[in-house]
Design a protein around this motif. Structure first.
Motif, PDB file in Angstrom:
ATOM      1  N   ARG A  78      53.454  51.699  23.503  1.00 34.94           N
ATOM      2  CA  ARG A  78      52.914  52.488  24.618  1.00 34.94           C
ATOM      3  C   ARG A  78      51.408  52.260  24.780  1.00 34.94           C
ATOM      4  O   ARG A  78      50.906  52.170  25.907  1.00 34.94           O
ATOM      5  CB  ARG A  78      53.200  53.973  24.387  1.00 34.94           C
ATOM      6  N   MET A  79      50.699  52.155  23.672  1.00 34.93           N
ATOM      7  CA  MET A  79      49.254  51.948  23.763  1.00 34.93           C
ATOM      8  C   MET A  79      48.932  50.584  24.350  1.00 34.93           C
ATOM      9  O   MET A  79      48.027  50.446  25.167  1.00 34.93           O
ATOM     10  CB  MET A  79      48.612  52.100  22.383  1.00 34.93           C
ATOM     11  N   PHE A  80      49.692  49.552  23.968  1.00 29.78           N
ATOM     12  CA  PHE A  80      49.471  48.223  24.548  1.00 29.78           C
ATOM     13  C   PHE A  80      49.735  48.260  26.043  1.00 29.78           C
ATOM     14  O   PHE A  80      48.993  47.672  26.831  1.00 29.78           O
ATOM     15  CB  PHE A  80      50.385  47.189  23.867  1.00 29.78           C
ATOM     16  N   LYS A 118      58.931  46.453  17.520  1.00 27.77           N
ATOM     17  CA  LYS A 118      59.791  47.447  18.165  1.00 27.77           C
ATOM     18  C   LYS A 118      61.056  47.536  17.331  1.00 27.77           C
ATOM     19  O   LYS A 118      61.899  46.644  17.346  1.00 27.77           O
ATOM     20  CB  LYS A 118      60.129  47.043  19.597  1.00 27.77           C
ATOM     21  N   LEU A 119      61.177  48.632  16.593  1.00 26.64           N
ATOM     22  CA  LEU A 119      62.255  48.739  15.615  1.00 26.64           C
ATOM     23  C   LEU A 119      63.634  48.644  16.243  1.00 26.64           C
ATOM     24  O   LEU A 119      64.562  48.086  15.658  1.00 26.64           O
ATOM     25  CB  LEU A 119      62.120  50.062  14.856  1.00 26.64           C
ATOM     26  N   GLU A 120      63.772  49.156  17.493  1.00 28.53           N
ATOM     27  CA  GLU A 120      65.093  49.149  18.131  1.00 28.53           C
ATOM     28  C   GLU A 120      65.604  47.742  18.403  1.00 28.53           C
ATOM     29  O   GLU A 120      66.794  47.529  18.606  1.00 28.53           O
ATOM     30  CB  GLU A 120      65.068  49.920  19.460  1.00 28.53           C
ATOM     31  N   THR A 121      64.690  46.765  18.458  1.00 29.41           N
ATOM     32  CA  THR A 121      65.111  45.417  18.825  1.00 29.41           C
ATOM     33  C   THR A 121      65.265  44.498  17.618  1.00 29.41           C
ATOM     34  O   THR A 121      65.495  43.310  17.766  1.00 29.41           O
ATOM     35  CB  THR A 121      64.101  44.774  19.797  1.00 29.41           C
ATOM     36  N   ILE A 122      65.137  45.019  16.427  1.00 26.42           N
ATOM     37  CA  ILE A 122      65.268  44.183  15.237  1.00 26.42           C
ATOM     38  C   ILE A 122      66.655  43.545  15.172  1.00 26.42           C
ATOM     39  O   ILE A 122      66.806  42.405  14.762  1.00 26.42           O
ATOM     40  CB  ILE A 122      64.987  45.006  13.964  1.00 26.42           C
ATOM     41  N   LEU A 123      67.683  44.280  15.628  1.00 28.51           N
ATOM     42  CA  LEU A 123      69.039  43.750  15.583  1.00 28.51           C
ATOM     43  C   LEU A 123      69.486  43.178  16.927  1.00 28.51           C
ATOM     44  O   LEU A 123      70.628  42.784  17.086  1.00 28.51           O
ATOM     45  CB  LEU A 123      70.019  44.852  15.150  1.00 28.51           C
ATOM     46  N   LYS A 124      68.559  43.158  17.897  1.00 30.41           N
ATOM     47  CA  LYS A 124      68.948  42.722  19.233  1.00 30.41           C
ATOM     48  C   LYS A 124      67.770  42.054  19.923  1.00 30.41           C
ATOM     49  O   LYS A 124      66.677  42.591  19.939  1.00 30.41           O
ATOM     50  CB  LYS A 124      69.398  43.946  20.056  1.00 30.41           C
ATOM     51  N   TYR A 129      60.284  42.242  18.179  1.00 30.34           N
ATOM     52  CA  TYR A 129      58.958  42.405  18.764  1.00 30.34           C
ATOM     53  C   TYR A 129      59.031  42.564  20.279  1.00 30.34           C
ATOM     54  O   TYR A 129      59.922  42.033  20.925  1.00 30.34           O
ATOM     55  CB  TYR A 129      58.070  41.192  18.469  1.00 30.34           C
ATOM     56  N   VAL A 130      58.063  43.302  20.811  1.00 28.84           N
ATOM     57  CA  VAL A 130      57.794  43.293  22.240  1.00 28.84           C
ATOM     58  C   VAL A 130      56.550  42.431  22.420  1.00 28.84           C
ATOM     59  O   VAL A 130      55.491  42.735  21.861  1.00 28.84           O
ATOM     60  CB  VAL A 130      57.538  44.708  22.776  1.00 28.84           C
ATOM     61  N   SER A 131      56.676  41.339  23.150  1.00 24.12           N
ATOM     62  CA  SER A 131      55.559  40.417  23.333  1.00 24.12           C
ATOM     63  C   SER A 131      54.949  40.604  24.717  1.00 24.12           C
ATOM     64  O   SER A 131      55.655  40.652  25.716  1.00 24.12           O
ATOM     65  CB  SER A 131      56.031  38.964  23.166  1.00 24.12           C
ATOM     66  N   PHE A 132      53.628  40.675  24.767  1.00 23.07           N
ATOM     67  CA  PHE A 132      52.921  40.832  26.039  1.00 23.07           C
ATOM     68  C   PHE A 132      52.353  39.505  26.522  1.00 23.07           C
ATOM     69  O   PHE A 132      51.708  39.460  27.569  1.00 23.07           O
ATOM     70  CB  PHE A 132      51.827  41.890  25.913  1.00 23.07           C
TER      71      PHE A 132
END
Length: 283
Positions: A278-280, A36-42, A53-56
């Motif tokens: 979104r697909m995950f 998740k590119l938006e979270t690379i810095l956060k 990353y978004v981890s499931f």
């Protein structure tokens, strides 16, 4: 593998989540996540342990969404090709029958509608691609008729108040069922309840949750609708209109809270497979 250990992995399957009872969590941590590119810095607090990353896979509980079970097995086998896996099935799958094309009052289902309905009743989880004008409400009503015949409680999620009204009217006309409505001034809870995503969002906001503020994280505590909470936690089946929108946090979290609902069918006219997160969530 030692003489006393028969299984490398033991997975307990429930309607909403799978729990890793036994086994190395590494392939699930690495595989069940998307960039998740938006979270690379956060750091992303809700889903992930890893920046960017978004981890499931929830490491603290050793669980992941049930819809990702086949992917999880694939990642385990890639990590250890000879891994032995035991599946403990804790799911109460409803025993449903196929329906005839005249299941609804005054309407005869087209062949493609009947096929969609019976595939949904057979597989009990999945997404029906239903283009505009294909008679989506007819398909929903036919599925609902069989679910209601088997005395299952159902949550029908729709995106707008207008669709609450329209879905309510069509279901009543086609099946004779008078559903409860939640949202837009209605706060009814019944065995079959039609609810908007905005109402789910309000429910989640009134549920204890954590939020980020400039000085750190804060715990927000507001009263919740106990009747709605109880309904979501115990509902038997979930039908989601415009299911591609269910990847939004409120819809996704509410459907994951429906921990007893093995039966989950979504409806959409489009699926954007370019967005991995979104697909995950859709899976």
């Amino acid at each position: 593998m030692s003489k006393n250990k028969r299984w490398d992995y033991i997975l307990e399957v429930n309607a909403s989540r799978v729990k890793l009872i036994e086994g190395n969590a590494t392939p699930l941590k690495q595989g069940l996540r998307v960039l998740k590119l938006e979270t690379i810095l956060k750091r992303h607090r809700r889903f992930g342990e890893h920046v960017g990353y978004v981890s499931f896979f929830r490491a603290e509980r050793r669980t992941f969404p049930t819809g990702l079970l086949s992917k999880a097995i694939k990642f385990i086998k890639a990590f250890k090709s000879d891994a032995t896996i035991k599946i403990i099935n804790k799911v109460k799958k409803p025993k449903l029958s196929k329906v005839d094309k005249d299941i609804l009052e005054g309407v005869e289902l087209y062949e493609y509608q009947l096929e969609a309905v019976n595939k949904a009743l057979t597989h009990q989880r999945g997404v029906i691609l239903s283009a505009t004008g294909s008679g989506k409400t007819i398909i929903i009503s036919a599925i609902l008729a069989e679910l209601n015949f088997n005395d299952l409680s159902v949550m029908i999620i729709v995106p707008t108040i207008n669709l609450v009204r329209q879905t309510y009217d069509e279901i009543k006309r086609l099946t004779g069922i008078k559903a409860a409505r939640y949202g837009g001034g209605w706060k009814e809870i019944g065995k079959i309840t039609i609810i908007t995503n905005q109402s789910l969002h309000s429910y989640l906001r009134n549920f204890n949750y954590r939020t980020d503020i400039p000085t750190g994280a804060a715990e927000i505590k507001l009263p919740k609708d106990d009747k709605l909470a109880d309904f979501i936690n115990n509902v038997d089946a979930v039908l989601i209109d415009e299911v591609h929108l269910s990847t939004a946090p409120a819809w996704y979290n509410a459907t994951m809270m429906a921990k007893n609902a093995w039966f989950r069918i979504g409806f959409t006219g489009t699926v954007d497979d370019r967005d991995s997160e979104r697909m995950f969530k859709l899976y």
